[in-house]
Write a protein that holds these residues in place. Structure first.
Motif, mmCIF file in Angstrom:
data_model
loop_
_atom_site.group_PDB
_atom_site.id
_atom_site.type_symbol
_atom_site.label_atom_id
_atom_site.label_comp_id
_atom_site.label_asym_id
_atom_site.label_seq_id
_atom_site.Cartn_x
_atom_site.Cartn_y
_atom_site.Cartn_z
ATOM 1 N N UNK A 60 0.849 -1.189 0.000
ATOM 2 C CA UNK A 60 0.000 0.000 0.000
ATOM 3 C C UNK A 60 0.886 1.240 0.000
ATOM 4 N N UNK A 61 0.390 2.316 -0.617
ATOM 5 C CA UNK A 61 1.177 3.540 -0.647
ATOM 6 C C UNK A 61 0.294 4.765 -0.691
ATOM 7 N N UNK A 62 0.821 5.868 -0.202
ATOM 8 C CA UNK A 62 0.107 7.137 -0.226
ATOM 9 C C UNK A 62 1.011 8.231 -0.761
ATOM 10 N N UNK A 219 -2.603 4.085 -3.568
ATOM 11 C CA UNK A 219 -2.442 2.975 -4.493
ATOM 12 C C UNK A 219 -2.329 1.671 -3.707
ATOM 13 N N UNK A 220 -2.749 0.607 -4.377
ATOM 14 C CA UNK A 220 -2.629 -0.743 -3.832
ATOM 15 C C UNK A 220 -1.933 -1.596 -4.879
ATOM 16 N N UNK A 221 -1.065 -2.464 -4.431
ATOM 17 C CA UNK A 221 -0.232 -3.255 -5.343
ATOM 18 C C UNK A 221 -0.386 -4.733 -5.033
ATOM 19 N N UNK A 239 9.835 5.956 -7.420
ATOM 20 C CA UNK A 239 8.997 6.582 -8.442
ATOM 21 C C UNK A 239 8.098 7.658 -7.830
ATOM 22 N N UNK A 240 7.520 7.358 -6.665
ATOM 23 C CA UNK A 240 6.525 8.260 -6.074
ATOM 24 C C UNK A 240 7.154 9.444 -5.356
ATOM 25 N N UNK A 241 8.461 9.405 -5.164
ATOM 26 C CA UNK A 241 9.126 10.475 -4.427
ATOM 27 C C UNK A 241 8.868 11.837 -5.070
ATOM 28 N N UNK A 242 8.799 11.870 -6.403
ATOM 29 C CA UNK A 242 8.588 13.142 -7.103
ATOM 30 C C UNK A 242 7.166 13.659 -6.944
ATOM 31 N N UNK A 243 6.276 12.832 -6.421
ATOM 32 C CA UNK A 243 4.866 13.226 -6.285
ATOM 33 C C UNK A 243 4.443 13.332 -4.810
ATOM 34 N N UNK A 244 5.425 13.588 -3.961
ATOM 35 C CA UNK A 244 5.126 13.718 -2.532
ATOM 36 C C UNK A 244 4.744 12.393 -1.908
ATOM 37 N N UNK A 245 5.296 11.330 -2.466
ATOM 38 C CA UNK A 245 4.917 9.992 -2.004
ATOM 39 C C UNK A 245 5.532 9.640 -0.672
ATOM 40 N N UNK A 246 4.719 9.189 0.223
ATOM 41 C CA UNK A 246 5.214 8.610 1.464
ATOM 42 C C UNK A 246 5.615 7.172 1.166
ATOM 43 N N UNK A 247 6.531 6.664 1.921
ATOM 44 C CA UNK A 247 7.030 5.326 1.642
ATOM 45 C C UNK A 247 5.903 4.302 1.665
ATOM 46 N N UNK A 565 24.104 7.019 19.686
ATOM 47 C CA UNK A 565 24.246 6.576 18.303
ATOM 48 C C UNK A 565 23.547 7.558 17.363
ATOM 49 N N UNK A 566 23.976 7.530 16.107
ATOM 50 C CA UNK A 566 23.374 8.401 15.101
ATOM 51 C C UNK A 566 22.458 7.581 14.193
ATOM 52 N N UNK A 567 21.363 8.209 13.771
ATOM 53 C CA UNK A 567 20.354 7.547 12.948
ATOM 54 C C UNK A 567 20.072 8.411 11.728
ATOM 55 N N UNK A 568 19.925 7.754 10.561
ATOM 56 C CA UNK A 568 19.512 8.459 9.356
ATOM 57 C C UNK A 568 17.984 8.512 9.334
ATOM 58 N N UNK A 569 17.440 9.693 9.138
ATOM 59 C CA UNK A 569 15.990 9.890 9.141
ATOM 60 C C UNK A 569 15.555 10.319 7.753
ATOM 61 N N UNK A 570 14.894 9.408 7.014
ATOM 62 C CA UNK A 570 14.398 9.720 5.678
ATOM 63 C C UNK A 570 13.000 10.314 5.807
ATOM 64 N N UNK A 571 12.841 11.557 5.397
ATOM 65 C CA UNK A 571 11.573 12.270 5.535
ATOM 66 C C UNK A 571 10.642 11.876 4.390
ATOM 67 N N UNK A 572 9.438 11.484 4.726
ATOM 68 C CA UNK A 572 8.460 11.023 3.738
ATOM 69 C C UNK A 572 7.365 12.046 3.505
#
Length: 790
Positions: A60-62, A219-221, A239-247, A565-572
């Protein structure tokens, strides 16, 4: 009928009360096993059938907004079999005459493009094939989720009001529907069927309201055979990153599926753990009874051997007795388990909605429960049955050597001024330490089970108190679809009845540490929050004072990180960004895999300015409805909820279910207490009949003779109560570890009332057993007892 079979029936008839109590203990274990696992099996079967019938998606994706042409690009990704797009929006819904806030999920249905996944199942035959176009009066026809419609008393023809993109529109209910995406309905993992509903409306009408014509935001896959979920999710995200896609996320992170699966896992733990305890106690009781029977029938066993009966035949005779007793308990347990399982299934039907959800007892449950019952009983009595083989005829013809009595441990320690009756009781108990220990252990187990059964009530009360009193100190909360400038909170502060406003910001993120990735929501709170606080299981507040992260301990464990510890934070959300943040602290929280940060530091890290997505409000007593009504006029407010309403809606279901479970476990524990106490007293009476009759002849009163026998019972219960409470505390710790999951962590909270209730139940069961045994002592035939050859 063979002679030994006639003897078997006579023995069973003579000891019918003991047979009944042991059978009830066995029945409790079997009933617990069948109840939980049959209900869980029925739940899993309903889930699998519904998912297959409705073609539940795998991923599933938004996103914000993407043209429909992007769907073709997504279909071409490796591992993807099909992609289905839709338009979905969260809105505020109102029911006339109700002031409580309602959140609605609007889902567009396009009759020109029939759904291939996540099919909507209509519950009323008269419902139209599609929701339908808006009516001349502007009303939008809608199918309504069954749980919401049922909880709010809605039926086809009912009208509701929804705030759709700032405009108030009427929703006309035309059908009742179910979806595999919303088997469990609620907000933030909490059951709230009154305050959350799903509405399927015409796709064109919904798309037009939000300027989404020719576009989609959900979307549903469906995965191709042998498709790799992780690879597909990564491809979708790119693909969805360019359309404000959350993971995108798989079924594991889909809210409804996750709640359903966690319930199945939890009940399987309970369905395995509790019956094991019951069957263990039943094995102990059978061992005591068969050992005593073999002891009192020594002469009969010797006579049978002298008459030529082989050892195998005699051992089989006593094994038949064990099997007869456990068979009664097994059959009774199946009947009780079937009825309780059906009741539990009906309770599940209030939480989880399926087109077809019927209780069934699978054949494998019958086989496994029977095998476990027989296996436990045989292992428990193996030593007693083997004693019949080891017993030589010549030895058996002689009476047992009298017991060796000596000063008790208390006397040897220097306390010699012990009343005669108590000294006799202590010496009898010390002469058979194994039996005494098992008796104390059996009663202790019954105490522990009552403690464990009522612990869930204490734990849920602790969770509710921590979340709704200590953490959520606000009265009303509102949120926006998109981040807004924090100064918007001033408009809320001017509403009549609002005394304080505190802003926060929620950002969907993926936390990455090495090869580990976890999706979460980064919650930006005030540096020193007052209305929405971080509170751990020990009811201590944790403040996000620094510029780093505060992670729940479960999330930190899954990522393999510690403070520093350090963490990478990917913003969705919004433009693609990856933040590098340090873990300042961890907190043992009860609900969810959460990440916290103080809001100003979060905004600085994101570089978006002073933004917020939600506002917590403290309201004057009695003015919540007025404030909620005022927020409906604010176009930027996407939704609102009242803490009091959410708490009430949640407790309507959870409080009832916990009360029922506690009652059932208390009844089962009382059966164990009766079984252990009564059987020990009956065996002691049978073994000491000659002694008690002699004491009566010597001038002891009935009360004094009863005191010798029942005094042992009193000491056993007195020793078992503290031991059982300690054992219950240990079992609760084991249970909380077994039930621990991403959504919930039950705190180990056992209130004094739970210990008191456990003690009261067991003492009551012991008193009932004592009254029965006392009647038998009063009816003791002294002449017949004294004729027994010593």
């Amino acid at each position: 009928m063979k002679a030994l079979d006639r003897k078997l029936f006579r023995d069973l008839r003579a000891m019918w009360s003991q047979v009944l109590t042991i059978a009830l203990v066995v029945a409790s274990g079997v009933a617990g096993f069948v109840t939980t696992l049959s209900a869980v099996d029925s739940l899993a079967l309903a889930r699998d059938n519904f998912y297959a019938e409705a073609r539940f998606a795998d991923v599933f994706g938004g996103l914000k907004r993407a043209p429909l042409a992007v769907a073709e690009t997504l279909r071409s990704l490796p591992g993807v079999a099909d992609v289905q797009t839709s338009v979905e929006m969260a809105v505020r819904v109102e029911i006339e005459g109700r002031s409580e806030p309602i959140v609605g999920q609007l889902i567009g249905v396009d009759p020109r493009r029939p759904a291939r996944m996540n099919l909507v199942i209509l519950r009323n035959a008269a419902a139209p094939a599609s929701p339908g176009r808006p009516l001349p009066d502007g009303a939008i026809p809608a199918w309504v989720s069954e749980a919401f419609a049922s909880a709010n008393g809605l039926a086809p023809g009912s009208r509701l009001s929804a705030l759709i993109n700032g405009k108030r529109r009427t929703l006309l209910m035309t059908g009742v529907a179910l979806s595999p995406e919303y088997v469990f309905a609620g907000l933030w993992g909490m059951p709230d069927q009154r305050g959350f509903g799903v509405f399927w409306v015409d796709h064109e009408a919904l798309a037009a309201a939000y300027d989404m014509a020719g576009a989609f935001n959900r979307l549903a896959v469906k995965l191709a055979p042998h498709g790799n979920e992780r690879a597909v999710i990564d491809g979708l995200t790119e693909v969805l990153d360019a359309y404000g896609g959350r993971q995108a996320n798989g079924r594991t992170d889909q809210t409804s599926h996750s709640m359903l699966n966690n319930e199945i896992k939890e009940q399987r733990v309970l369905g395995t753990m509790l019956p094991s305890i019951f069957l263990g106690v039943a094995a102990f009781l059978l061992n005591v009874v068969i050992t005593r029977l073999v002891s009192t029938q020594r002469e009969q066993i010797a006579a049978l051997k002298a008459l030529g009966y082989p050892n195998v035949t005699i051992a089989t005779h006593y094994l038949k007795m064990v099997l007869a007793i456990v068979s009664i308990g097994w059959l009774l347990g199946l009947v009780i388990g079937d009825q309780l399982g059906a009741a539990l299934t009906r309770l599940y039907a209030d939480f989880f909605r399926f087109p077809s959800f019927e209780h069934r007892v699978a054949p494998w449950l019958l086989v496994v429960s029977g095998a476990l019952t027989v296996g436990t009983a045989v292992l428990g009595t193996l030593n007693a049955i083997a004693a019949t083989v080891r017993l030589a005829p010549a030895e058996a013809m002689r009476p047992q050597a009298p017991g060796r009595y000596r000063r008790t441990l208390v006397e040897r320690l220097g306390w010699t001024r012990i009343p005669t009756g108590l000294r006799m009781i202590l010496r009898q108990m010390e002469r058979r330490p194994g039996r005494t220990a098992l008796a104390v252990g059996g009663v202790a187990v019954s105490v522990a089970i009552v403690v464990m059964g009522n612990f869930l009530r204490d734990a849920i009360e602790a969770i509710v108190d921590t979340q709704f009193t200590l953490a959520m100190r606000n009265d009303v909360a509102v949120w926006t679809l998109d981040p807004v400038i924090d100064a918007s909170g001033r408009e809320l502060a001017r509403l009549p009845g609002v005394t304080e406003v505190e802003s926060n910001r929620y950002v969907p993120v993926t936390l990455v540490h090495g090869h580990r990735r976890e999706r979460s929501q980064l919650r930006g709170y005030a540096a020193q929050p007052e209305l929405y606080r971080i509170v751990d299981v020990d009811r201590r507040q944790q403040q996000p004072l620094g510029d780093g992260l505060v992670l729940t301990d479960r999330l930190a464990d899954k990522l393999g990180v510690r403070p520093g510890d350090r963490v990478q934070v990917e913003v969705l959300e919004g433009r693609a960004r990856t933040l590098d943040l340090v873990v300042d602290a961890t907190v043992r929280e009860m609900m969810g895999l959460n990440a916290y940060m103080n809001r100003p530091a979060l905004n600085r890290a994101l570089g978006d300015g002073d933004l917020s997505t939600g506002f917590m409000m403290a309201v004057e007593r009695g003015r919540e409805a007025e404030v909620l009504e005022a927020t409906r006029q604010l176009p930027r407010v996407a939704g609102a909820f009242s803490k009091a309403t959410m708490l009430r809606n949640m407790q309507e279901l959870s409080a009832r279910n916990v009360r029922i479970m506690s009652t059932v476990l208390t009844v089962f524990a009382s059966i164990i207490a009766v079984g252990v106490v009564y059987n020990n007293a009956r065996i002691a009476l049978a073994e000491r009949t000659w002694e008690l009759a002699s004491l009566r002849v010597l001038g002891f009163t009935r009360a004094e003779v009863s005191g010798l026998l029942l005094g042992e019972m009193v000491i056993v219960v007195a020793l078992a109560l503290p031991l059982g409470m300690l054992l219950g505390w240990a079992l609760v710790h084991v249970l909380t570890i077994a039930l621990k999951n991403d959504q919930f962590y039950f705190p180990v909270v056992i209130l004094p009332r739970t210990y008191a209730w456990a003690a009261l139940c067991v003492v009551g069961a012991a008193l009932g057993s004592a009254l029965v045994v006392r009647r038998r002592i009063d009816r003791l035939d002294m002449v017949a007892a004294l004729k027994t050859r010593e």
